[in-house]
Design a protein around this motif. Structure first.
Motif, PDB file in Angstrom:
ATOM      1  N   TYR A 111       0.829  -1.191   0.000  1.00 19.57           N
ATOM      2  CA  TYR A 111       0.000   0.000   0.000  1.00 19.57           C
ATOM      3  C   TYR A 111       0.873   1.254   0.000  1.00 19.57           C
ATOM      4  N   ARG A 112       0.277   2.362  -0.356  1.00 16.75           N
ATOM      5  CA  ARG A 112       0.893   3.680  -0.214  1.00 16.75           C
ATOM      6  C   ARG A 112      -0.173   4.611   0.358  1.00 16.75           C
TER       7      ARG A 112
ATOM      8  N   ASP B  99      -0.837  -0.286  -3.755  1.00 16.26           N
ATOM      9  CA  ASP B  99       0.252  -0.065  -4.691  1.00 16.26           C
ATOM     10  C   ASP B  99       0.260  -1.228  -5.681  1.00 16.26           C
TER      11      ASP B  99
ATOM     12  N   GLU C 104       3.677  -3.475  -5.560  1.00 10.45           N
ATOM     13  CA  GLU C 104       3.809  -4.198  -4.303  1.00 10.45           C
ATOM     14  C   GLU C 104       2.623  -5.122  -4.066  1.00 10.45           C
TER      15      GLU C 104
END
Length: 227
Positions: free
Chosen positions: A165-166, A175, A178
């Motif tokens: 995640y971001r 993300d 990822e």
């Protein structure tokens, strides 16, 4: 041992690790040692939260205190006394050991050690310790309140986003790159039940950790699996 200042360094959160705080603490200790014509030995705890703060939770500090008890250490430098502990019980135990074994404690950039047996210095240390404990509790309360507020607003509660995640506008967003590997990690675990196989898969595909490393520790993979 009488010509060595043992420099203890610590930061309280992973967010600080990328900054220069540890280097500044080390350099401050080196500055004092140079002015006194002494050598230094570095004791770097790295990231160790000030909450909880038991000596047993700090392996580097525990080993340093062990050498104090054995009479191998007579000079210690910390940038501020709260680097040793903000916990009243732990700080009392540390101060007792330093006093008992006649260890000189240096702080900031002063070449004059604190005299732990001097009533004035003892009072100053007691006041500083009380202030540090109060500030630590206040900081913890503010962090807790802030996290609850963010949760109520459906926003990320703080800290680094988990792998996959971001953070965008305070919200967790998947993300794409990822996220793909998070799926692969869970697939591999479902097939093999092996953390080692997951580490091998990530290394073979040059998947980097958040710190840019291609070698994943078993702990990092296990944390990802349980997040």
């Amino acid at each position: 041992m009488d010509h060595v200042i043992h420099v203890y360094t610590r930061i309280s959160s992973i967010q600080q690790e990328g900054n220069t705080s540890l280097d500044q603490q080390r350099d401050a200790g080196q500055y004092v040692a140079d002015r006194l014509g002494m050598k230094t030995k570095l004791w770097n705890e790295g990231v160790a939260s000030s909450y909880g703060d038991d000596i047993e939770d700090r392996p580097v500090l525990a080993e340093m205190m062990s050498q104090v008890q054995e009479g191998q250490i007579k000079h210690i430098f910390v940038e501020y006394t709260d680097r040793l502990s903000r916990n009243q019980k732990s700080w009392s135990a540390i101060r007792f050991l330093l006093e008992r074994h006649e260890v000189k404690l240096y702080t900031a950039s002063s070449t004059e050690p604190l005299d732990l047996q001097d009533p004035t210095d003892e009072l100053i240390l007691a006041v500083l310790s009380a202030i540090n404990i109060f500030e630590n509790k206040q900081r913890k309360n503010r962090m807790t309140t802030g996290r609850y507020r963010k949760i109520e607003e459906n926003k990320w509660h703080g800290g680094a986003a988990p792998f996959g995640y971001r953070i965008e506008d305070g919200l967790l967003v998947q993300d794409e790159y990822e996220g793909k590997w998070v799926n692969e990690i869970f697939k591999k675990y479902a097939e093999t039940k092996s953390v080692q196989n997951i580490r091998l898969m990530l290394r073979e595909n040059n998947v980097t950790t958040r710190r840019g490393k291609t070698i994943w520790s078993a702990g990092s993979v296990e944390k990802l699996l349980t997040n």
